[in-house]
Scaffold this motif. Sequence first.
Motif, PDB file in Angstrom:
ATOM      1  N   ASN A 140     -11.566 -10.126  -3.005  1.00 36.79           N
ATOM      2  CA  ASN A 140     -11.024 -10.198  -4.365  1.00 36.79           C
ATOM      3  C   ASN A 140     -10.195 -11.461  -4.565  1.00 36.79           C
ATOM      4  O   ASN A 140     -10.234 -12.072  -5.635  1.00 36.79           O
ATOM      5  CB  ASN A 140     -10.184  -8.952  -4.667  1.00 36.79           C
ATOM      6  N   TRP A 153      -9.527   3.193   7.282  1.00 36.12           N
ATOM      7  CA  TRP A 153      -9.666   2.591   5.963  1.00 36.12           C
ATOM      8  C   TRP A 153      -9.092   1.171   5.872  1.00 36.12           C
ATOM      9  O   TRP A 153      -9.402   0.430   4.943  1.00 36.12           O
ATOM     10  CB  TRP A 153      -8.995   3.459   4.893  1.00 36.12           C
ATOM     11  N   VAL A 154      -8.271   0.781   6.820  1.00 37.91           N
ATOM     12  CA  VAL A 154      -7.541  -0.482   6.722  1.00 37.91           C
ATOM     13  C   VAL A 154      -8.480  -1.686   6.750  1.00 37.91           C
ATOM     14  O   VAL A 154      -8.320  -2.625   5.965  1.00 37.91           O
ATOM     15  CB  VAL A 154      -6.464  -0.578   7.827  1.00 37.91           C
ATOM     16  N   LYS A 155      -9.468  -1.683   7.619  1.00 44.53           N
ATOM     17  CA  LYS A 155     -10.382  -2.823   7.734  1.00 44.53           C
ATOM     18  C   LYS A 155     -11.132  -3.057   6.425  1.00 44.53           C
ATOM     19  O   LYS A 155     -11.167  -4.181   5.915  1.00 44.53           O
ATOM     20  CB  LYS A 155     -11.362  -2.612   8.879  1.00 44.53           C
ATOM     21  N   SER A 156     -11.716  -2.022   5.864  1.00 43.73           N
ATOM     22  CA  SER A 156     -12.473  -2.196   4.621  1.00 43.73           C
ATOM     23  C   SER A 156     -11.537  -2.563   3.468  1.00 43.73           C
ATOM     24  O   SER A 156     -11.888  -3.390   2.622  1.00 43.73           O
ATOM     25  CB  SER A 156     -13.285  -0.947   4.289  1.00 43.73           C
ATOM     26  N   TRP A 157     -10.348  -1.992   3.444  1.00 43.48           N
ATOM     27  CA  TRP A 157      -9.387  -2.305   2.390  1.00 43.48           C
ATOM     28  C   TRP A 157      -9.011  -3.779   2.434  1.00 43.48           C
ATOM     29  O   TRP A 157      -9.038  -4.472   1.412  1.00 43.48           O
ATOM     30  CB  TRP A 157      -8.136  -1.430   2.537  1.00 43.48           C
ATOM     31  N   LEU A 158      -8.670  -4.272   3.623  1.00 38.02           N
ATOM     32  CA  LEU A 158      -8.285  -5.676   3.752  1.00 38.02           C
ATOM     33  C   LEU A 158      -9.455  -6.611   3.448  1.00 38.02           C
ATOM     34  O   LEU A 158      -9.277  -7.637   2.786  1.00 38.02           O
ATOM     35  CB  LEU A 158      -7.722  -5.953   5.150  1.00 38.02           C
ATOM     36  N   ASN A 159     -10.653  -6.262   3.903  1.00 40.16           N
ATOM     37  CA  ASN A 159     -11.822  -7.095   3.605  1.00 40.16           C
ATOM     38  C   ASN A 159     -12.080  -7.175   2.101  1.00 40.16           C
ATOM     39  O   ASN A 159     -12.372  -8.246   1.575  1.00 40.16           O
ATOM     40  CB  ASN A 159     -13.060  -6.587   4.341  1.00 40.16           C
ATOM     41  N   LEU A 160     -11.955  -6.066   1.403  1.00 37.14           N
ATOM     42  CA  LEU A 160     -12.135  -6.067  -0.048  1.00 37.14           C
ATOM     43  C   LEU A 160     -11.029  -6.847  -0.747  1.00 37.14           C
ATOM     44  O   LEU A 160     -11.283  -7.572  -1.722  1.00 37.14           O
ATOM     45  CB  LEU A 160     -12.196  -4.634  -0.586  1.00 37.14           C
ATOM     46  N   TYR A 161      -9.820  -6.738  -0.255  1.00 33.88           N
ATOM     47  CA  TYR A 161      -8.699  -7.479  -0.824  1.00 33.88           C
ATOM     48  C   TYR A 161      -8.923  -8.981  -0.666  1.00 33.88           C
ATOM     49  O   TYR A 161      -8.734  -9.758  -1.607  1.00 33.88           O
ATOM     50  CB  TYR A 161      -7.391  -7.051  -0.157  1.00 33.88           C
ATOM     51  N   VAL A 191       0.813  -1.220   0.000  1.00 35.86           N
ATOM     52  CA  VAL A 191       0.000   0.000   0.000  1.00 35.86           C
ATOM     53  C   VAL A 191       0.848   1.272   0.000  1.00 35.86           C
ATOM     54  O   VAL A 191       0.313   2.374   0.023  1.00 35.86           O
ATOM     55  CB  VAL A 191      -1.017   0.032   1.165  1.00 35.86           C
TER      56      VAL A 191
END
Length: 73
Positions: A55, A44-52, A24
């Motif tokens: 994916n 933002w980290v929680k949503s970013w990791l969940n989306l990653y 990142v």
Amino acid sequence: MDKEEFKKLLKNANFSKKSFASFVGLKYQSVNTWGNNNRAIPYWVKSWLNLYIENLKYQKMKDILKDSGVCKE
């Protein structure tokens, strides 16, 4: 998000703190201090990791379909 949840999400995303920081574009020292003392983990980290992680699941499904000939992309 607390420190334990952060560690769990990193593990589920196949990241170490160092590899996540690099991915990142952050300094490892910054990421390493998250969750310690008064250093909160950014919102933002929680949503970013969940989306990653989500994916990664879709990518695995796509690869399976591609290998089976169902999907050509």
